[in-house]
Each structure stands twice: as structure tokens, then as C-alpha cells.
Enzyme design. Structure first.
Site, PDB file in Angstrom:
ATOM      1  N   LYS A  28      61.857  11.877-119.964  1.00 14.41           N
ATOM      2  CA  LYS A  28      62.065  10.480-120.381  1.00 14.41           C
ATOM      3  C   LYS A  28      61.103  10.230-121.545  1.00 14.41           C
ATOM      4  O   LYS A  28      60.039   9.626-121.390  1.00 14.41           O
ATOM      5  CB  LYS A  28      61.752   9.540-119.206  1.00 14.41           C
ATOM      6  CG  LYS A  28      62.987   8.961-118.562  1.00 14.41           C
ATOM      7  CD  LYS A  28      62.662   8.050-117.416  1.00 14.41           C
ATOM      8  CE  LYS A  28      62.842   6.594-117.757  1.00 14.41           C
ATOM      9  NZ  LYS A  28      64.208   6.139-118.029  1.00 14.41           N
TER      10      LYS A  28
HETATM   11  N1  PPE Z   1      69.947   8.034-117.847  1.00 20.74           N
HETATM   12  C1  PPE Z   1      69.119   7.431-118.726  1.00 20.74           C
HETATM   13  C2  PPE Z   1      69.277   7.731-120.163  1.00 20.74           C
HETATM   14  C3  PPE Z   1      68.153   6.540-118.252  1.00 20.74           C
HETATM   15  O1  PPE Z   1      67.350   5.937-119.126  1.00 20.74           O
HETATM   16  C4  PPE Z   1      68.072   6.258-116.877  1.00 20.74           C
HETATM   17  C5  PPE Z   1      67.057   5.287-116.356  1.00 20.74           C
HETATM   18  C6  PPE Z   1      68.946   6.926-115.994  1.00 20.74           C
HETATM   19  C7  PPE Z   1      69.864   7.819-116.514  1.00 20.74           C
HETATM   20  C8  PPE Z   1      68.871   6.746-114.507  1.00 20.74           C
HETATM   21  O2  PPE Z   1      67.696   7.312-113.999  1.00 20.74           O
HETATM   22  P1  PPE Z   1      66.994   6.745-112.670  1.00 20.74           P
HETATM   23  O3  PPE Z   1      66.383   5.446-113.016  1.00 20.74           O
HETATM   24  O4  PPE Z   1      66.004   7.788-112.326  1.00 20.74           O
HETATM   25  O5  PPE Z   1      68.059   6.620-111.642  1.00 20.74           O
HETATM   26  N2  PPE Z   1      66.771   4.210-117.226  1.00 20.74           N
HETATM   27  C9  PPE Z   1      65.581   3.437-117.022  1.00 20.74           C
HETATM   28  C10 PPE Z   1      65.246   2.587-118.239  1.00 20.74           C
HETATM   29  C11 PPE Z   1      66.066   1.384-118.478  1.00 20.74           C
HETATM   30  C12 PPE Z   1      65.509   0.545-119.614  1.00 20.74           C
HETATM   31  O6  PPE Z   1      66.176  -0.439-120.019  1.00 20.74           O
HETATM   32  O7  PPE Z   1      64.412   0.807-120.098  1.00 20.74           O
HETATM   33  C13 PPE Z   1      65.638   2.620-115.734  1.00 20.74           C
HETATM   34  O8  PPE Z   1      66.701   2.450-115.162  1.00 20.74           O
HETATM   35  O9  PPE Z   1      64.573   2.186-115.295  1.00 20.74           O
END
Ligand code: PPE
Length: 306
Positions: free
Chosen positions: A160
Site C-alpha cells: 500500500k
Molecule cells: N484495493 C485497494 C486499491 C485498496 O486501496 C483497498 C483498501 C483495498 C483493495 C481493500 O483492502 P482492505 O482494506 O485490506 O480490505 N483501501 C483503503 C483506503 C481507502 C481510502 O480512501 O484511502 C481502505 O479501505 O481503507
């Protein structure tokens, strides 16, 4: 002053300081080049008090992201876990979103980042439904983006990384300006990858499909939902999905910490299923909400009580 949600204290480099004092210099390396890593975590109110959902998995992913990006975090995982809990309790937040970020200081100019201090901050604030109040019950209208997701050798997709989100923000902005709620990005080979900040699933003929890991973030919500579906006896296949398979899906939904489990009701103007929340999506959403609210004993290991 901004009307964005806030709280009183932010943990920064080992200390809890006032929200308004948590500032950095304009020459902070990460501001210029995006070399930093972050996490988004949610804490929910349960009958036994507030609990952070899968805290240790998020902290592990933060350290994995740092390892991939070549950053050494000057704290241990235990210290970050404790600091996360302290930040929530000192701010007296029953439910919140937590944003942990590891970034580089202003000790050097130019691309050589080796002499920059590695800094860490943890902020928490109340945050409701990420995609709007009706998104969770009625579903959202999404668009396949004209921007592709990163090739794993361009940006490391398991990390990330702050700078990688330029791609997400360009896709999201394009979708919002065109009147949609969210974007879906295809991978460099043309298959469906994920949303700008969410993983994606479809349901067809009673079976669930979701894109495989190479081009996507290894979502913790994705993992939770796959486990819940397996426990319900619903088959989940991790496989390449084509854009047209989205169009003819019976149901589709996004998963993410911020987005939780949000149904998709239309893609590129094609109505998906019943133009709302499909029956399997609803079942999974209910089970996921029960899990993070501590209402299901089998998933109690996912909760870290404050
Ligand atoms: N793909 C991406 C690109 C992504 O950023 C997230 C989380 C996910 C999948 C899902 O991952 P998880 O949260 O582990 O289930 N995105 C984070 C950031 C959002 C933001 O606006 O900043 C989040 O959901 O916290």
C-alpha cells in the site's frame, strides 16, 4: 478550518500530540515523491466494547509494504499495535477509521532517500459509510476506468504505497466527474483488477468469483469475505474476470476496510441483477457486519478489544 472529520490527538513518532500540531515540513520527501506506505483500519463498537478489526493483519501488511518499498520502520509491530489502541482510547472514539502512515522526512533533497528519517503517524477519526449513506443498502453505479491498474513490476501491488494511489485517484476523479460513484480498473492484460480503493467480487449461477492476486492489493476484507463464504458453503474461485463477465453477473460487490461490503448495482450503464443488493451479497454483508460487531464467535480472533 476544514470540515473534514477529526479527533483530538495524533500519535506521531512515538508520542501523542495535539491534532493541530501534527504537521510536517513542505520539503518532506514523501510529499515530493510518494515513497511511503499506509494502512486503513476500522474500529467498531461491539457488546464487549470497541474492537479493532484484524489489527494484527493490518500491521503485518504495513510492515510488508515497508519491506517491499525498502523502508525500515523504526518501531516493532507490537509497538504499532499498542500505539493504535492508545490513539483510539485517548480520543475516546467508540467507532472510527484509523490511518497509519510511514513516511520519509525532509533530511535530504533529490531521489536518494537513504538519509531521510523514517517517520510514523497514527490518526483516527469517526468515518461513516465510505461511498455514501445509501451505498450499503442500495448499491452503487460504477464505471470501468480508462486508466489501468499497475503492472506488478511497475508498482509493487502487494504494497500500500502512497504514490501508487495517484492511479486510484485519477480513476476515481474520472468516474465521479462522469456522474458515477466509483471506478473499476482493469489490469495491464485487460482483465478486471479492482476498484480505486476496493477489491471486487461477482456472483454468477450461485458461485462467487474474484480476480487473483498478481495485479491487486491483497485485501483483508477480501480475505475475510472469502473465509465467510467458504464457511457458508459457497464456492469462491480466484480467477481472471473479463469486463463483459461483469456486465452479465447476477450480483457484484466491492470489499474494503473503508467501503466494507458495498453492492454494485450497475456497471457502465448495464444493470446488474436486481439493480440493488443481490441475495448472496446481502447474506455475506450481514455475516461480515456480524463478524466485526463481535456477534459471531467463530470470527472472534479477528477482533482486538481496546
Ligand atoms: N484495493 C485497494 C486499491 C485498496 O486501496 C483497498 C483498501 C483495498 C483493495 C481493500 O483492502 P482492505 O482494506 O485490506 O480490505 N483501501 C483503503 C483506503 C481507502 C481510502 O480512501 O484511502 C481502505 O479501505 O481503507
Amino acid at each position: 478550518m476544514s470540515s473534514a472529520p477529526r479527533s483530538d490527538k495524533i500519535w506521531m513518532d512515538g508520542e501523542l500530540i495535539d491534532w493541530d500540531k501534527a504537521n510536517v515540513h513542505v520539503l518532506t520527501h514523501t510529499l515530493h515523491y510518494g515513497v511511503g506506505v499506509f494502512e486503513g483500519i476500522r474500529c467498531y463498537k461491539t457488546k464487549k466494547g470497541s474492537a479493532i478489526f484484524r489489527l494484527e493483519d493490518h500491521t503485518k501488511r504495513l510492515f510488508d509494504s515497508a519491506k517491499i518499498t525498502g523502508i525500515e520502520i523504526p518501531f516493532t509491530m507490537d509497538q504499532i499495535n499498542e500505539a493504535t489502541k492508545n490513539t483510539i482510547s485517548v480520543n475516546k472514539l467508540e467507532e472510527c477509521y484509523v490511518r497509519t502512515i510511514v513516511f520519509l522526512g525532509d533530511e535530504s533533497r533529490g531521489l536518494n532517500a537513504l538519509n531521510c528519517n523514517v517517520r510514523v503517524s497514527i490518526a483516527a477519526w469517526p468515518w461513516g459509510a465510505y461511498l455514501g449513506d445509501e451505498a450499503l443498502s442500495k448499491g452503487i453505479n460504477v464505471k470501468v476506468s480508462s486508466f489501468n491498474r499497475h503492472h506488478p513490476n511497475v508498482f509493487m501491488t502487494k504494497s500500500k504505497t502512497c504514490g501508487a494511489y495517484v492511479n486510484s485517484i485519477m480513476a476515481k476523479t474520472e468516474a465521479l466527474k462522469a456522474g458515477y460513484d466509483e471506478a473499476i480498473l482493469l489490469d495491464p492484460y485487460g482483465y478486471v483488477a479492482e476498484g480505486s480503493g476496493e477489491n471486487i467480487f461477482i456472483v454468477r449461477n450461485g458461485k462467487i468469483k474474484t480476480p487473483p492476486l498478481p495485479s491487486i492489493l491483497e485485501g483483508i476484507t477480501r480475505d475475510s469475505v472469502i473465509r465467510i463464504a467458504h464457511d457458508m458453503g459457497i464456492e469462491v474461485t480466484e480467477t481472471n474476470l473479463s469486463r463483459d463477465e461483469l456486465y452479465i453477473a447476477d450480483e457484484a460487490f466491492f470489499t474494503g476496510t473503508a467501503a466494507e461490503l458495498t453492492p454494485i448495482r450497475a456497471v457502465d450503464g448495464r444493470i446488474i441483477g436486481n439493480n440493488g443488493i443481490g441475495p448472496i451479497t446481502k447474506k455475506l454483508q450481514t455475516a461480515y457486519f456480524e463478524a466485526f460487531r463481535g456477534e459471531t464467535d467463530v470470527y472472534s480472533e479477528w477482533l482486538s478489544y481496546i
